[in-house]
Design an enzyme around this catalytic site. Sequence first.
Site, mmCIF file in Angstrom:
data_model
loop_
_atom_site.group_PDB
_atom_site.id
_atom_site.type_symbol
_atom_site.label_atom_id
_atom_site.label_comp_id
_atom_site.label_asym_id
_atom_site.label_seq_id
_atom_site.Cartn_x
_atom_site.Cartn_y
_atom_site.Cartn_z
ATOM 1 N N TYR A 41 83.224 36.319 26.889
ATOM 2 C CA TYR A 41 84.071 36.600 25.590
ATOM 3 C C TYR A 41 84.692 35.553 24.990
ATOM 4 O O TYR A 41 84.601 35.580 23.655
ATOM 5 C CB TYR A 41 85.261 37.779 26.007
ATOM 6 C CG TYR A 41 84.585 39.101 26.411
ATOM 7 C CD1 TYR A 41 84.561 39.978 25.433
ATOM 8 C CD2 TYR A 41 84.535 39.726 27.671
ATOM 9 C CE1 TYR A 41 84.166 41.283 25.662
ATOM 10 C CE2 TYR A 41 84.307 40.767 27.920
ATOM 11 C CZ TYR A 41 84.133 41.801 27.111
ATOM 12 O OH TYR A 41 83.550 43.065 27.200
ATOM 13 N N ASN A 97 82.859 48.704 18.212
ATOM 14 C CA ASN A 97 81.590 48.648 17.657
ATOM 15 C C ASN A 97 80.834 49.888 17.713
ATOM 16 O O ASN A 97 80.806 50.542 18.654
ATOM 17 C CB ASN A 97 80.600 47.682 18.547
ATOM 18 C CG ASN A 97 79.122 47.540 18.289
ATOM 19 O OD1 ASN A 97 78.812 47.992 16.928
ATOM 20 N ND2 ASN A 97 78.391 47.348 18.960
ATOM 21 N N CYS A 141 76.759 44.634 21.678
ATOM 22 C CA CYS A 141 78.056 44.305 22.579
ATOM 23 C C CYS A 141 77.933 44.388 24.110
ATOM 24 O O CYS A 141 78.663 43.622 24.863
ATOM 25 C CB CYS A 141 79.311 45.350 22.157
ATOM 26 S SG CYS A 141 78.839 47.049 22.233
ATOM 27 N N HIS A 142 76.881 44.863 24.495
ATOM 28 C CA HIS A 142 76.450 44.839 26.029
ATOM 29 C C HIS A 142 76.023 43.509 26.365
ATOM 30 O O HIS A 142 76.071 43.133 27.526
ATOM 31 C CB HIS A 142 75.130 45.727 26.411
ATOM 32 C CG HIS A 142 74.018 45.478 25.617
ATOM 33 N ND1 HIS A 142 73.754 45.935 24.552
ATOM 34 C CD2 HIS A 142 73.005 44.644 26.133
ATOM 35 C CE1 HIS A 142 72.260 45.442 24.095
ATOM 36 N NE2 HIS A 142 72.012 44.491 25.111
ATOM 37 N N GLU A 150 66.697 43.308 29.632
ATOM 38 C CA GLU A 150 66.589 41.897 28.609
ATOM 39 C C GLU A 150 66.132 40.711 29.515
ATOM 40 O O GLU A 150 65.708 39.682 29.050
ATOM 41 C CB GLU A 150 67.995 41.828 27.904
ATOM 42 C CG GLU A 150 68.076 42.857 26.769
ATOM 43 C CD GLU A 150 69.195 42.958 26.093
ATOM 44 O OE1 GLU A 150 69.278 43.762 24.983
ATOM 45 O OE2 GLU A 150 69.997 41.977 26.293
#
Length: 168
Positions: A105, A128, A136-137, A163
């Site tokens: 963050y 979001n 946002c993940h 990812e």
Amino acid sequence: MTTAVYGTRETPLGPFTAVVDAGGTVLASGWTDSVDELLSLVHASLRPGDVVEGDLGAVGEAIDRYHSGELSAIDDVPVRQRSGPYREHAWEVLRTVPAGAPVTYSGYADRTGRPAAVRAAAGACAQNAAALFVPCHRVLRTDGSLGGFRYGLPVKQWLLDHEATGTV
């Protein structure tokens, strides 16, 4: 009165629904089969007057390709969200965080040009409406833990693992 289209795709994480305007721009999306839940996230100035189930076109294809391992499939999908100037900027910045390279963050706040705005950056994630397309993940707590996620921490962890490896 504007009309939008919604559609739900099956993914390894369960149903994923997107609401798309007449121009093919995502207004809201997430791992749910509730279009009403998603519509409640859309800013009042963008909320369509009518929503009909239909073909998501390129957006649906991007959802399928991403979940199948083509991580960049979501990168160029147009998204429209409204809020204050910082939050809108923060959402744009979030789209530049690469798959497989999550940020904290505080790192995210720094990327927005306001390093002290950690809470505001976290607020942008929390508000979001276009999950996946505005990823946002990809934002974690400073200690590397997951933090929160509207669709649950198991979904967030799966996305991060997906990812990191590029596999399902």
